[in-house]
Design a protein around this motif. Sequence first.
Motif, short mmCIF file in Angstrom:
data_model
loop_
_atom_site.label_atom_id
_atom_site.label_comp_id
_atom_site.label_asym_id
_atom_site.label_seq_id
_atom_site.Cartn_x
_atom_site.Cartn_y
_atom_site.Cartn_z
N UNK A 1 0.79 -1.23 0.00
CA UNK A 1 0.00 0.00 0.00
C UNK A 1 0.83 1.28 0.00
N UNK A 2 2.15 1.17 0.18
CA UNK A 2 2.98 2.36 0.34
C UNK A 2 4.03 2.44 -0.76
N UNK A 3 4.31 3.65 -1.20
CA UNK A 3 5.44 3.93 -2.08
C UNK A 3 6.18 5.13 -1.51
N UNK A 4 7.44 4.93 -1.17
CA UNK A 4 8.25 5.96 -0.51
C UNK A 4 7.54 6.48 0.74
N UNK A 5 6.91 5.54 1.45
CA UNK A 5 6.23 5.86 2.70
C UNK A 5 4.87 6.49 2.55
N UNK A 6 4.39 6.65 1.29
CA UNK A 6 3.11 7.32 1.05
C UNK A 6 2.04 6.29 0.70
N UNK A 7 0.88 6.35 1.35
CA UNK A 7 -0.20 5.41 1.03
C UNK A 7 -0.85 5.79 -0.31
N UNK A 8 -0.96 4.80 -1.21
CA UNK A 8 -1.54 5.06 -2.53
C UNK A 8 -2.62 4.02 -2.82
N UNK B 1 -0.69 -2.81 7.19
CA UNK B 1 0.26 -1.71 7.04
C UNK B 1 -0.41 -0.34 7.15
N UNK B 2 -1.56 -0.20 6.50
CA UNK B 2 -2.26 1.09 6.55
C UNK B 2 -2.73 1.41 7.96
N UNK B 3 -3.23 0.41 8.68
CA UNK B 3 -3.68 0.64 10.05
C UNK B 3 -2.50 0.97 10.95
#
Length: 473
Positions: free
Chosen positions: A228-235, A441-443
Motif C-alpha cells: 500500500x505504500x510507495x516511498x512511505x506514502x499510502x496510494x 500496514x495502513x492501520x
Amino acid sequence: MGEEIGSDHFTQDDFREFGERLARETTLIRKLQDEGGLSDVGPVIGLELEAWLIDHNFFPAPHNQSFLARLGSEMVVAELSRFNIEINTPVEEIAGEGLARMHASISETMRQCASNAHDDVDTVIAIGTLPTLRETDMSLEMMTPSNRYAALNREAMRSRGGAPIVFDIDCCTGAGEDFTTSYQDVMAEAATTSLQLHLQLAADRMRAAYNASLLLSAPLVAISANSPLLFGKPLWHETRIPVFEQALAQPSPHQRVTFGSGYASLDLVEIFEENLELYPVMLPVCADAPDSDFKCLKLHNGTLWRWVRPLVGKSSDGKPHIRIEQRVMPAGPSVLDMMANAAFYFGVVEELAEYIDAATAEVPFEAARANFYAAARHGLGAEIEWFGKNRRRSVVSVLDDLLPMAERGLRRQGMAEHLIDKYLSTIAMRLASKQNGAAWQLAHLERHGDVHRLTADYLAHQKSGLPVHEWAI
C-alpha cells in the motif's frame, strides 16, 4: 527478470537474425500445439519469491552480489536491483504433500538467507514494497551488474526516444496525496516484489486454466494485497501494480507490462503469436541451440510481463510444455500466508476451469481487466463484476463463494486433507478479519505514523511465522 545474456550491445544483423529465429520457433510451437506434440504432464506447480535485503536501519541494502556469494545457493539469484533477490523452489506435484514440501523449502531458504547476515546486509524481508524505500534508492547505481539489465534499460529508454518515464498514481486510501514524478531509467521497477506461481497441466487444459487465471486475478489481488505504500506514502492497496506498469511504460499502445488483450480463444500459442506480431525485439541474443529449445521465443517472452503469462519449458517426459505464471500477488506477509494464497489459487483454477466459458461469457475480458485494477486500488473494499445472479458484488462476497470451490479443486487434485484445511482456513480467517498485509500496514501507519517502526514490527511478525490475520497493530 530472467536469465543473463552474453552481450548488452546489438547490431541490426542481431535484430534481423533473432527475428527470423523467433518466427521459426513460433511456427514450431504452433505445429506442436496443433499436432498434439506438447506435454500432458500435470498438474505440476512451482514458485518464485522476490525479496528485499535490508540493513540495520531497515533501509534497502544494495549488496546482493556479496550476499549471494556468501550464500552459495542455486535456488537464490539476483534481481534487477542490488537490494533484491529471487528465491526459487523445486518443482512439485500438487497431489499429496507437494505444497507442504514447497512450504518447507521456502521457509528453510528464508532461514538460510537470514542467517547469512553480515555487515553489509542485516536480513531479508518478503514484502511487496518496502515502506522505508526512498526515491534516492531508485538510481542506476543500484542496478545489479548484468548485461541483461543494462540492455533492457537501454532498449526500453531507446524505444521511448529518451523521453522520461512519468509516474502518476492516485491515492485511493483516503489518507494521502497523489504521487507524481519522472525517471530517466526503468529502475523504479525495483520497488516491486512478487510471489509468482507456476501451474502446468495437460496441454488440452491450459486454455481453460489460463482464462480462469485471468478472471481470478481480481479476487487474488484483493485477498493478498501487501503493497500500500510507495516511498512511505499510502496510494493503492496494491501499489505494486501501477508502479510496475508505469516503470516500463512504452509509447506504443501495446504495453510490455499488461493485463493482456483478451481471453485465449483456442490455445496459449496465440499469445506467443501476438508477441511476434505486436512487440519489437528488445534483447536479440541468439543462443547456439536448435529451434526446438525455443531459446529466442523464451527470451522475447521474458521481455513482456503480462500479469498472467504463459511460459515454455520442457517436461519430465522430454516434451515441451506451456505453463502459466500467475504474477498478480505480492511477496509476503508470512510464508504461511503465501502458501495459503498458492493453495487458494491452485484450487479455484482447477474448479473454475470446468465451466470457464460460461463464466467468461458473463464477465467479458474488459470487465475482468477493470476488476483487476479495482482490486489493486481498493483491496478487500473493492466491488467487481462477477458471474451468477448478482453481477455487481463486493470482492469479499466473491471470495466467500470461491473458498468452497478451492476446497473442491484441491481435493480433486489429491492434495492431503490436512493441508487443504490448513491453507484454506488461513484464507478464511484473513477474509473474516479483513486484515491482509495492506490493511495491516495502513492501520499501523495511521496509528503510529512511522515507517521504520512499521517495518520493524512487520519483520518481527514475519519471523514469528504467524499469518497476517493474527498480527497485532
